[in-house]
Scaffold this active site. Sequence first.
Site, short mmCIF file in Angstrom:
data_model
loop_
_atom_site.label_atom_id
_atom_site.label_comp_id
_atom_site.label_asym_id
_atom_site.label_seq_id
_atom_site.Cartn_x
_atom_site.Cartn_y
_atom_site.Cartn_z
N ASP A 256 -5.87 7.51 -11.91
CA ASP A 256 -5.52 6.22 -11.63
C ASP A 256 -6.17 5.74 -10.71
OD1 ASP A 256 -3.42 5.85 -10.97
OD2 ASP A 256 -3.15 5.07 -13.40
N GLU B 281 -3.71 5.20 12.22
CA GLU B 281 -4.02 5.97 11.27
C GLU B 281 -5.52 6.64 11.64
OE1 GLU B 281 -4.59 3.50 7.74
OE2 GLU B 281 -2.95 2.23 8.12
N ARG C 3 -7.94 14.98 2.25
CA ARG C 3 -6.38 16.32 3.08
C ARG C 3 -5.46 15.96 1.71
NH1 ARG C 3 -7.90 13.02 7.00
NH2 ARG C 3 -6.58 11.69 6.53
N ASP C 4 -4.80 15.50 0.97
CA ASP C 4 -4.24 14.90 0.20
C ASP C 4 -5.05 16.47 -1.20
OD1 ASP C 4 -3.21 12.56 0.13
OD2 ASP C 4 -4.07 11.23 -1.24
N HIS D 169 0.98 -1.17 0.10
CA HIS D 169 0.26 -0.01 -0.16
C HIS D 169 1.25 0.88 -0.13
CE1 HIS D 169 -3.48 2.04 0.36
NE2 HIS D 169 -3.61 2.26 1.42
N HIS E 184 -9.88 3.11 -0.68
CA HIS E 184 -10.08 2.48 1.17
C HIS E 184 -11.37 1.22 0.42
CE1 HIS E 184 -9.53 4.40 4.73
NE2 HIS E 184 -8.67 4.63 4.28
N ASN E 185 -10.76 0.34 -0.12
CA ASN E 185 -11.42 -1.00 -0.27
C ASN E 185 -11.31 -1.72 1.08
OD1 ASN E 185 -11.37 -0.54 -2.57
ND2 ASN E 185 -10.22 -1.56 -3.22
N HIS E 186 -10.08 -2.13 1.73
CA HIS E 186 -10.69 -3.22 2.58
C HIS E 186 -11.06 -2.40 4.15
CE1 HIS E 186 -7.96 -5.42 -0.06
NE2 HIS E 186 -7.96 -5.98 1.21
N TYR F 15 4.36 0.20 -3.24
CA TYR F 15 4.16 0.30 -4.27
C TYR F 15 5.05 -0.51 -5.37
CZ TYR F 15 0.53 3.92 -4.23
OH TYR F 15 -0.76 4.80 -4.10
#
Length: 720
Positions: A488, A310, A114-115, A47, A93-95, A50
């Site tokens: 993407d 987190e 925030r990004d 995550h 934020h899949n999992h 990469y």
Amino acid sequence: MNEPAITPELVAAHGLKPDEYQRLLEIIGREPTFTELGIFSAMWNEHCSYKSSKKWLRTLPTSGPQVICGPGENAGVVDIGGGQAVIFKMESHNHPSYIEPHQGAATGVGGILRDVFTMGARPIAAMNALSFGEPSHAKTAYLVKGVVEGIGGYGNAFGVPTVGGEVRFHKAYNGNCLVNAFAAGLADADKIFYSAASGVGMPVVYLGAKTGRDGVGGATMASAEFDDTIEEKRPTVQVGDPFTEKRLLEACLELMASGSVISIQDMGAAGLTCSAVEMGDKGGLGIRLQLDSVPQRETNMTAYEMMLSESQERMLMVLKPEMEAIARAIFQKWDLDFAIVGETIPEDRFIIVHGNEVKADLPLSKLSSTAPEYDRPWIETPKAAPIGEIPKISAIEGLKALIGSPTYAHKSWVWEQYDSQVGADTVVTPGLPAGVVRVHGTDKALAFTSDVTPRYVKANPFEGGKQAVAETYRNLSAMGALPLATTDNLNFGNPEKPEIMGQFVGAIKGIGAAVAALDMPIVSGNVSLYNETDGKAILPTPTIGAVGILKSLDDLIHGQAKSGDLAILIGKTEGHLGQSALLAEAFGMETGDAPVVDLEAEKRNGTFVRAHGKSFHACSDLSDGGLALAAFEMAEVAGIGLKLDVSETSSLFGEDQARYLVAVSPSSLENLQSAAKVASVPFSVVGKFGGTAIVFGDDEAPLSELSALYRSAFAAKVGL
């Protein structure tokens, strides 16, 4: 406090393979502390690092005259003229959303916002791309309800309009839903803030909310497959507070305007660890942190917990020392924490001190830029078998199969829970090919869209990757917007399986070819791998988010078909039914190849549509469901009937690319025909709007009956 012994089992639980742990030992020359193991685990997981995808991501076109900042920062930055820039990104934020749908989706929205504002931009738009399992699956309704509530609750309270997105259903997502969140903001092009630290001895400042134990290990969890221990992972999901985030936004923008900031980074995946390491590594500096100074909302937190928490709504900043009093006063005014928790150092070290004890002392650069990088083995996806015989179906029954499916039914149940008008600059709300938001104080507007057809990507990753980009190009063009750039969100299964890695490689090649041909460089993005449960992977889902510009709202193609309008098809129809929505929804068939995407035709036809938009009463691109679905949707939203002079199944439901349907007055026909001929653009009259029925050749049904099905099917089929 006693720390656990480092055992092979503990290393494995941290997601590190034996060879990776051996590499860790070689780097530091000793056994790591528990905190150090956690830090390496966070920075070297998929995550954050990469490590399976970097080799291929480097092949994507990322530059162009419009690009101010491409991949590598918190978000991409694109010039929109007049001294302004649009800053945007999409992230997964899949999992977390599968484990705890409300908070998982909410914190996905918070993280992507925030990004954007950590770059100095005020957010102006949000979107989301959602993939769920079969409607009949026991968990689907629970996930849909929780995810939509989480997105709406966070975005609405924060005050950003949700202007578009997509929702699909497929059995491949039964054990692993996808929640991809997009955000875009505006900033002055000469006032962009970056994350690279600079200057030795500069204060490292913690900003925002207090640190708790929520989300500890979240990034590592996001880099692993699911199995029957999924419920045990619930504590790794973060908890969000949109009202704190709103205060954090205002405080950060005020702080940036004060001239106090050297560099700034949001605390996302792996929290304090990742934000500090990335700032130091980009600036070629070391970082020393004193964890006793970190604002905490829970007692007796360990160094390991603080470094890997987190907790949401937090930022890390390198501050100009002489501006400390001014910066602190701003955060106190907004009732947010402001704490100096460390400093930049000249040595290549990441030093963590807690309770007068050094808990970690690591070479900082080895944690980030020299993380493992793999050239995973991959095999090309085999050529799809021919379709074979297609069962007979009447035109109207085929249409009913589509509009009665939750994937293609009207999505008002979803978007009515989102505030699309907050900020009062939204021009086009969800439900059309792209959302449109005016650039406040100018004549300009920005258009936003996202798309992918996972069935295509599974059958033919290269053409499917091309098609995802091409469809966003068409979505923007159908609104009159010139496509500018893309982001993407690459969602795939386990990259250690060569067939999955082959899907990834093929899709990247297709995406790269399309963004180059269509002048839509990739400026930001996210990779989400290991989307598998019990060894079963999702459909390959490389979601493309795209942004386009309208130099004037006069260029906007936004209206409704009128009775008496001609239905005109732009583009070439050959009747491609492979991997089509009709086969999937009417017959449960996913066979044949994906449609071929002619990128030259895409560009030529899109350019024609944008150039002649003022002649159209309405315009839609053709994608899933082909001419039949696009024509029905155009008629339904206008509340009038339609007669198409087309009856063949392949012509009605084929999914050939580079096509648009437009509604025009008969008086405009001759000029448009002449212009199309000059531009070498296929152009044909296929029907007429009017009446109270939908008529396909000799088959028809009342619009009222079809509309009732279309507008009720989503909630009814999903059981909401």
